[in-house]
Design a protein around this motif. Structure first.
Motif, PDB file in Angstrom:
ATOM      1  N   ASP A   6       0.802  -1.216   0.000  1.00  0.00           N
ATOM      2  CA  ASP A   6       0.000   0.000   0.000  1.00  0.00           C
ATOM      3  C   ASP A   6       0.836   1.268   0.000  1.00  0.00           C
ATOM      4  N   MET A   7       2.112   1.157  -0.310  1.00  0.00           N
ATOM      5  CA  MET A   7       2.991   2.323  -0.344  1.00  0.00           C
ATOM      6  C   MET A   7       3.527   2.495  -1.754  1.00  0.00           C
ATOM      7  N   THR A   8       3.752   3.742  -2.122  1.00  0.00           N
ATOM      8  CA  THR A   8       4.351   3.996  -3.429  1.00  0.00           C
ATOM      9  C   THR A   8       5.847   3.676  -3.369  1.00  0.00           C
ATOM     10  N   HIS A   9       6.441   3.535  -4.531  1.00  0.00           N
ATOM     11  CA  HIS A   9       7.882   3.281  -4.604  1.00  0.00           C
ATOM     12  C   HIS A   9       8.645   4.423  -3.930  1.00  0.00           C
ATOM     13  N   GLU A  10       8.218   5.649  -4.172  1.00  0.00           N
ATOM     14  CA  GLU A  10       8.876   6.807  -3.576  1.00  0.00           C
ATOM     15  C   GLU A  10       8.784   6.766  -2.049  1.00  0.00           C
ATOM     16  N   GLU A  11       7.622   6.428  -1.511  1.00  0.00           N
ATOM     17  CA  GLU A  11       7.476   6.313  -0.056  1.00  0.00           C
ATOM     18  C   GLU A  11       8.405   5.239   0.507  1.00  0.00           C
ATOM     19  N   LEU A  12       8.487   4.116  -0.181  1.00  0.00           N
ATOM     20  CA  LEU A  12       9.367   3.033   0.273  1.00  0.00           C
ATOM     21  C   LEU A  12      10.828   3.463   0.269  1.00  0.00           C
ATOM     22  N   ARG A  64      14.943  -5.337   0.868  1.00  0.00           N
ATOM     23  CA  ARG A  64      15.437  -6.630   0.395  1.00  0.00           C
ATOM     24  C   ARG A  64      14.274  -7.597   0.157  1.00  0.00           C
ATOM     25  N   HIS A  65      13.331  -7.642   1.083  1.00  0.00           N
ATOM     26  CA  HIS A  65      12.176  -8.538   0.942  1.00  0.00           C
ATOM     27  C   HIS A  65      11.317  -8.166  -0.274  1.00  0.00           C
ATOM     28  N   LEU A  66      11.193  -6.864  -0.525  1.00  0.00           N
ATOM     29  CA  LEU A  66      10.374  -6.390  -1.645  1.00  0.00           C
ATOM     30  C   LEU A  66      11.134  -6.356  -2.970  1.00  0.00           C
ATOM     31  N   GLY A  67      12.436  -6.674  -2.926  1.00  0.00           N
ATOM     32  CA  GLY A  67      13.227  -6.697  -4.155  1.00  0.00           C
ATOM     33  C   GLY A  67      13.621  -5.320  -4.650  1.00  0.00           C
ATOM     34  N   LEU A  68      13.673  -4.342  -3.764  1.00  0.00           N
ATOM     35  CA  LEU A  68      14.065  -2.984  -4.149  1.00  0.00           C
ATOM     36  C   LEU A  68      15.566  -2.829  -3.979  1.00  0.00           C
ATOM     37  N   THR A  69      16.167  -2.007  -4.805  1.00  0.00           N
ATOM     38  CA  THR A  69      17.592  -1.737  -4.694  1.00  0.00           C
ATOM     39  C   THR A  69      17.817  -0.259  -4.457  1.00  0.00           C
TER      40      THR A  69
END
Length: 78
Positions: A6-12, A64-69
């Motif tokens: 429920d969060m945007t990429h920018e928020e994350l 890491r869990h969400l696969g973001l770098t």
């Protein structure tokens, strides 16, 4: 638990180094009550840090869990 968050990429990407469990629940698409039950049983999808009565999750573990770098040239922090 759902596969979408429920969060945007920018928020994350703008999260502080450690966040309260409620914020991690939102990022992972987990309801509040279920998130606390999972944390209490040691079954939360990422590592949970306990500080007194508070639960916290690191940005690094969420990413890491969400696969973001991290942006190129920037090292992930824990």
């Amino acid at each position: 638990m759902t596969s979408t968050h429920d969060m945007t990429h920018e928020e994350l990407m703008d999260l502080p180094v450690a966040v309260p469990l409620e914020v991690a629940n939102r990022a992972l698409g987990i309801g509040r009550t279920n998130g606390y039950h999972l944390a209490q049983r040691g079954a939360y999808p990422v590592r949970v840090l306990r500080h007194g009565r508070q639960y916290r999750v690191t940005r690094y573990d969420l990413h890491r869990h969400l696969g973001l770098t991290a942006p190129s040239g920037e090292r992930p922090t824990e």
